[in-house]
Motif scaffolding. Structure first.
Motif, PDB file in Angstrom:
ATOM      1  N   ASN A  36       0.818  -1.221   0.000  1.00 52.21           N
ATOM      2  CA  ASN A  36       0.000   0.000   0.000  1.00 52.21           C
ATOM      3  C   ASN A  36       0.846   1.264   0.000  1.00 52.21           C
ATOM      4  O   ASN A  36       0.384   2.317  -0.459  1.00 52.21           O
ATOM      5  N   LYS A  41      11.063   0.624  -3.664  1.00 50.92           N
ATOM      6  CA  LYS A  41      10.256   1.763  -4.069  1.00 50.92           C
ATOM      7  C   LYS A  41      11.172   2.785  -4.720  1.00 50.92           C
ATOM      8  O   LYS A  41      12.186   3.174  -4.145  1.00 50.92           O
ATOM      9  N   ASP A  92      10.629   9.663  -5.676  1.00 52.66           N
ATOM     10  CA  ASP A  92      10.404  10.810  -6.555  1.00 52.66           C
ATOM     11  C   ASP A  92      11.502  11.826  -6.293  1.00 52.66           C
ATOM     12  O   ASP A  92      11.402  12.650  -5.398  1.00 52.66           O
ATOM     13  N   THR A 114       7.321  -2.406  -4.461  1.00 47.46           N
ATOM     14  CA  THR A 114       7.124  -3.470  -5.436  1.00 47.46           C
ATOM     15  C   THR A 114       7.965  -4.679  -5.037  1.00 47.46           C
ATOM     16  O   THR A 114       9.176  -4.535  -4.822  1.00 47.46           O
ATOM     17  N   GLY A 137       3.418   1.607  -1.799  1.00 49.58           N
ATOM     18  CA  GLY A 137       4.000   1.741  -3.131  1.00 49.58           C
ATOM     19  C   GLY A 137       5.247   0.920  -3.386  1.00 49.58           C
ATOM     20  O   GLY A 137       5.904   1.098  -4.410  1.00 49.58           O
TER      21      GLY A 137
END
Length: 166
Positions: A128, A152, A155, A132, A130
């Protein structure tokens, strides 16, 4: 009121680790492993969730290289589960990583093939958030405790600048 703070003092890191990990035997055992982690955490970035002045959760980051950090450990007192504390700790860890130009945040947890209910919630939490799943390592810890490795991508608007440093 809940707030997150970076702790720098090694003795404070140890005390918080011991308090929280010993209170969570379903997730952390045996006791000698907890003692070992309490010492290891002294050298890692250490984020703590406080309820007023009381520590209620922590996450420790192991920096692997100039690209990647690992959520080495995270624990939250059980009475504070499902109240957004884990999310706040992971988001704080992500901010720390981004500020330090790291590109990836990883975590290792028990794989579902081990069929241990408390870790069903742990895996769901990271998915949840994000992360993988990348791979299962069947002998990383031991055969009874297969390790699920998740990542993850952070950004980081300065990705090119970081990669150019290679």
């Amino acid at each position: 009121m809940i707030h997150i703070k970076m702790i720098k003092l090694p003795d404070e890191k140890t005390a918080i680790t011991l308090k929280i990990m010993h209170s969570l035997p379903v997730w952390f055992s045996p006791p000698e492993s907890i003692e070992k982690h309490a010492i290891t955490h002294r050298d890692y970035p250490f984020l703590v969730a406080f309820d007023d002045d009381a520590p209620i959760g922590f996450t420790t980051l192991k920096i692997h290289n100039k690209y990647t950090a690992d959520i080495y450990n995270m624990g939250i007192l059980e009475q504070y589960h499902r109240r957004g504390i884990g999310r706040q700790l992971v988001e704080s860890a992500e901010r720390y990583c981004t500020e330090n130009e790291l590109l990836y945040l990883t975590v290792k947890t028990l794989d579902s093939s081990a069929e241990y209910e408390p870790y069903n919630r742990t895996r769901a939490f990271y998915l949840n958030m994000g992360f993988t799943p990348l791979e299962v390592f069947t002998t990383f810890w031991n055969e009874e405790n297969p390790c699920l490795f998740l990542v993850k991508r952070l950004d980081n608007s300065d990705t090119k600048a970081v990669l150019d440093k290679c």
